[in-house]
Design an enzyme around this catalytic site. Structure first.
Site, PDB file in Angstrom:
ATOM      1  N   ARG A  65       0.834  -1.193   0.000  1.00  0.00           N
ATOM      2  CA  ARG A  65       0.000   0.000   0.000  1.00  0.00           C
ATOM      3  C   ARG A  65       0.877   1.254   0.000  1.00  0.00           C
ATOM      4  O   ARG A  65       0.574   2.235  -0.675  1.00  0.00           O
ATOM      5  CB  ARG A  65      -0.882  -0.038   1.262  1.00  0.00           C
ATOM      6  N   ILE A  92      -8.131   2.286   0.464  1.00  0.00           N
ATOM      7  CA  ILE A  92      -7.763   2.882   1.745  1.00  0.00           C
ATOM      8  C   ILE A  92      -6.397   3.528   1.573  1.00  0.00           C
ATOM      9  O   ILE A  92      -5.494   2.930   0.975  1.00  0.00           O
ATOM     10  CB  ILE A  92      -7.749   1.804   2.853  1.00  0.00           C
ATOM     11  N   LEU A  93      -6.267   4.758   2.091  1.00  0.00           N
ATOM     12  CA  LEU A  93      -5.038   5.515   1.881  1.00  0.00           C
ATOM     13  C   LEU A  93      -4.196   5.534   3.153  1.00  0.00           C
ATOM     14  O   LEU A  93      -4.728   5.559   4.265  1.00  0.00           O
ATOM     15  CB  LEU A  93      -5.395   6.943   1.462  1.00  0.00           C
ATOM     16  N   HIS A 109     -18.954  10.036   0.279  1.00  0.00           N
ATOM     17  CA  HIS A 109     -19.266   8.734   0.872  1.00  0.00           C
ATOM     18  C   HIS A 109     -20.788   8.560   0.915  1.00  0.00           C
ATOM     19  O   HIS A 109     -21.495   9.449   1.416  1.00  0.00           O
ATOM     20  CB  HIS A 109     -18.676   8.632   2.282  1.00  0.00           C
TER      21      HIS A 109
HETATM   22  C1  GAR Z   1     -20.466   6.686  -5.455  1.00  0.00           C
HETATM   23  O1  GAR Z   1     -21.774   6.296  -5.132  1.00  0.00           O
HETATM   24  C2  GAR Z   1     -19.690   7.081  -4.224  1.00  0.00           C
HETATM   25  O2  GAR Z   1     -20.507   7.672  -3.260  1.00  0.00           O
HETATM   26  C3  GAR Z   1     -19.163   5.775  -3.755  1.00  0.00           C
HETATM   27  O3  GAR Z   1     -18.810   5.090  -4.927  1.00  0.00           O
HETATM   28  C4  GAR Z   1     -19.682   5.487  -5.975  1.00  0.00           C
HETATM   29  C5  GAR Z   1     -18.856   5.827  -7.191  1.00  0.00           C
HETATM   30  O4  GAR Z   1     -19.686   6.099  -8.286  1.00  0.00           O
HETATM   31  N1  GAR Z   1     -18.014   5.945  -2.912  1.00  0.00           N
HETATM   32  C6  GAR Z   1     -17.696   5.127  -1.914  1.00  0.00           C
HETATM   33  O5  GAR Z   1     -18.325   4.126  -1.649  1.00  0.00           O
HETATM   34  C7  GAR Z   1     -16.468   5.525  -1.129  1.00  0.00           C
HETATM   35  N2  GAR Z   1     -16.253   4.647  -0.029  1.00  0.00           N
HETATM   36  P1  GAR Z   1     -19.101   6.835  -9.570  1.00  0.00           P
HETATM   37  O6  GAR Z   1     -17.821   6.088  -9.975  1.00  0.00           O
HETATM   38  O7  GAR Z   1     -20.158   6.654 -10.598  1.00  0.00           O
HETATM   39  O8  GAR Z   1     -18.852   8.268  -9.239  1.00  0.00           O
END
Ligand code: GAR
Length: 210
Positions: A65, A92-93, A109
């Protein structure tokens, strides 16, 4: 204009919302580069379609990582961004990475943080019988899904919802609030000081602007 690097892992619909906002003139940003940790995803096509430089940094080709994050930071820094936008970036960063971009990295999120950090947020909201669910844009800190919130949007849970229908309702809001948060940042209105998010120098509530 505010220089932005967007990190993605998948479909890139939030990236698209930023591209659309920028094209419409409502978002005073330049998307300098899009970086995906997964090859061949739709978000990379969206970047190409918009004429934005895009590159893939496959996390699987790194031993650790730390190695991945080091290379990722090097790539990002070549573009000298004012802001790093995590848009569905599913890695995870390391603390070294998050500290490097402290106060200039946002994440979206799909839950009403602090509820449902981590994965499968829509199913977890359904399983808990919540009547409301939503999405949060927050500054990224060492704490996974834990940094101070900038803005939150709430959606109803409707009888008969499954994770997909709920996710779709949440995503509509994502595409509204993420460009807005980025706009505020670009206008210098949204800042982070002492681990607190401020809008127009006023502390935001723990849930962010609603
Ligand atoms: C989004 O719904 C975002 O909220 C979620 O991934 C999706 C990406 O959609 N993010 C997470 O779950 C972060 N932990 P997209 O690639 O179409 O923007």
């Amino acid at each position: 204009t505010t220089r932005v690097v967007v990190l993605i892992s998948g479909s890139g619909s939030n990236l698209q919302a930023l591209i659309d906002g920028q094209k419409a003139g409502s978002l005073p940003v330049e998307i300098a580069c899009v970086i995906s940790n997964r090859p061949g995803v739709r978000g990379l096509e969206r970047a190409a379609e918009a004429g934005i430089e895009a590159l893939t940094l496959d996390h699987k080709s790194f031993a650790s990582r730390e190695d991945f994050d080091t290379e990722l930071a090097q790539q990002i820094d070549q573009y000298r961004p004012d802001l790093v936008v995590l848009a569905g970036f599913m890695r995870i960063l390391t603390p070294e990475f998050t500290q490097r971009y402290q106060g200039r990295m946002l994440n979206i999120h799909p839950s009403l943080l602090p509820k449902y950090q981590g994965l499968h947020t829509h199913q977890r909201a359904l399983d808990a019988g919540d009547s409301e669910h939503g999405v949060t844009v927050h500054f990224v800190t060492d704490e996974l899904d834990g940094g101070p919130a900038a803005i939150q949007a709430v959606v109803p849970v409707i009888p008969g919802d499954d994770a997909a229908s709920l996710a779709a309702r949440v995503q509509q809001q994502e595409h509204v609030i993420y460009p807005l948060a980025v706009q505020w940042f670009a206008e210098g209105r949204l800042t982070m000081t002492d681990n607190k998010a401020l809008l127009d120098s006023e502390p935001l509530p723990a849930c962010g602007y609603q």
